[in-house]
Design an enzyme around this catalytic site. Sequence first.
Site, mmCIF file in Angstrom:
data_model
loop_
_atom_site.group_PDB
_atom_site.id
_atom_site.type_symbol
_atom_site.label_atom_id
_atom_site.label_comp_id
_atom_site.label_asym_id
_atom_site.label_seq_id
_atom_site.Cartn_x
_atom_site.Cartn_y
_atom_site.Cartn_z
ATOM 1 N N ARG A 80 12.385 -20.692 -19.893
ATOM 2 C CA ARG A 80 12.238 -21.484 -21.075
ATOM 3 C C ARG A 80 10.758 -21.774 -21.424
ATOM 4 O O ARG A 80 10.451 -21.698 -22.381
ATOM 5 C CB ARG A 80 13.215 -22.663 -21.314
ATOM 6 C CG ARG A 80 14.512 -22.027 -21.398
ATOM 7 C CD ARG A 80 15.738 -23.158 -21.580
ATOM 8 N NE ARG A 80 15.543 -23.960 -20.391
ATOM 9 C CZ ARG A 80 15.873 -25.185 -20.276
ATOM 10 N NH1 ARG A 80 16.616 -25.870 -21.512
ATOM 11 N NH2 ARG A 80 15.950 -26.066 -19.017
ATOM 12 N N HIS A 106 10.321 -34.209 -8.106
ATOM 13 C CA HIS A 106 9.176 -34.044 -8.209
ATOM 14 C C HIS A 106 8.549 -33.560 -6.873
ATOM 15 O O HIS A 106 7.413 -33.745 -6.595
ATOM 16 C CB HIS A 106 8.282 -34.931 -8.869
ATOM 17 C CG HIS A 106 9.082 -35.709 -10.192
ATOM 18 N ND1 HIS A 106 9.001 -34.833 -11.166
ATOM 19 C CD2 HIS A 106 9.617 -36.821 -10.470
ATOM 20 C CE1 HIS A 106 9.544 -35.346 -12.173
ATOM 21 N NE2 HIS A 106 10.002 -36.894 -11.817
ATOM 22 N N LYS A 127 0.973 9.895 -16.984
ATOM 23 C CA LYS A 127 -0.502 10.043 -17.743
ATOM 24 C C LYS A 127 -0.006 10.813 -18.930
ATOM 25 O O LYS A 127 -0.963 10.578 -19.955
ATOM 26 C CB LYS A 127 -1.082 10.810 -16.606
ATOM 27 C CG LYS A 127 -2.423 11.037 -17.277
ATOM 28 C CD LYS A 127 -3.725 11.682 -16.301
ATOM 29 C CE LYS A 127 -4.892 12.108 -16.962
ATOM 30 N NZ LYS A 127 -5.701 12.800 -16.028
#
Length: 514
Positions: free
Chosen positions: A216, A278, A137
């Site tokens: 990426r 996939h 803080k």
Amino acid sequence: MAVKRALISVSDKTGVVEFAKGLHELGVEIISTGGTMKAIAAAGIPVKSVSEVTGFPEMMDGRVKTLHPKIHGGILAIRDNPEHVKAMKEHGIKGIDLVAVNLYPFRETIAKPNVTRAEAIENIDIGGPSMVRAAAKNYKYVTIVVDPSQYGEILERIKNDTLDEDFRLKLSRKAFLHTGLYDCAIADYLTKEVDGDKDGLPDVYCKAFVKLQDLRYGENPHQKAAFYKDPEAKGGIAAAKQLHGKELSYNNIVDMEAAWDLVCEWGEDQPACVIIKHTNPCGAALGKDALDAFQRAFNADSKSAFGGIVAMNQVCDKAAAEAMKPIFFEVVMAPKFSQEALDILETKKNIRLIEVPAAFKEELQLHKVSGGLLVQTPDNSAETRKDCKVVTKRAPTEEEWQAMEFAWKIVKHVKSNAIVLTGKDVTYGVGAGQMNRVGSADIAIAEAGEKAKGSVMSSDAFFPFGDTIEAAGKAGVTAVIQPGGSIRDQESIDMANKYGIAMVFTGHRHFRHS
């Protein structure tokens, strides 16, 4: 910023003696506690105890030692605030310019087998987080260090007078993340202690994830992405080790999860291999060894396997590696690679070779939606023939039962609507994610070709009409496994009887939408 006085109190003592020595050589006065102070003093480095600063001894088994105005006042004081400076002088409080603290090993404690609740509670740090948060803080005036890997950089910055406010703000952010993760771990543990195995779905879902790496890009090149790890997890894809190949992509990791989830349906005593494209399996097979399982999975749909993700539940050995070498795969995953296999596959520059720890099942599955989060328990239901009900005139043969048990494990991992045609230990055709079940069946049957004759069919959900069974009968499918439960089940049963198909109901569906 000048550092004249530092407080060091760490559970992870990696590099702490060297850090203290470096601070001392830079003219910094060191305050410390307990085991940290002993380690520093044993190295011959001047160090003052917190008790000497506060005038109070450590008490209550060390539970109370740093919770004192002479510590927290020294950390929290705003150095250019006249009222704060006045209070410090009146009460004999000296400023503390650097705080190096990391916390009691709570995660490590609860990870131990048979740990008691009392042991876990005792390893909840109180003073540590208080000092960390206070220093974080007050970053404008205090440097907070929670990561031992940064000790060297801190010493260099003190030496070169580059411990600037921007850098201290970065350290502050890291410190609050440190205490936040810590509190999440405690809250998660206590939630399980309070709720037990009630349903696994807490009123407040509290989890924090730590970035492993930037990727990426995301699913597409215009999307940004990163990979995060659950600090509590003891395995899984986030714990995998990349041995070779170019950087993993977002889509690689998604497919890797699908591949590993499926191949772990079989134990180590049954060699298995799956090839994913996939997130759907284009080939899956069992074999007598790693080579046999791979060759059968690849031959199931060699066209779709191009550029796929290979997952094996056995050591990838020399023979399997030689069979894979001529084929383009994005990723090969296995619990281990032999050195001969690495020597062969590492000649392919870009192929990613991933070593994954033993099978790991998530306690809960998460799916982000706009403004919220869907949380569910995993689909761990694993029906066997004992759970099935024969609903046709003809009961399955032993070979058909074996094939249906295999097919049922596969279809669970195919996007719904899902239809799979298999033999007793190899896939023939996979139809995934179509808007109607007949469409998925047509794809699976077309992929299987002549192998559809004598195959079994598996469906992830019930058939709303008899048309899919009719398509199966015309293709030569001899047995069907499906959940049942449609108001028109009898239509499918009648169609199965018409074609002499043996059909069983499992009573469980396996939708996979995400």
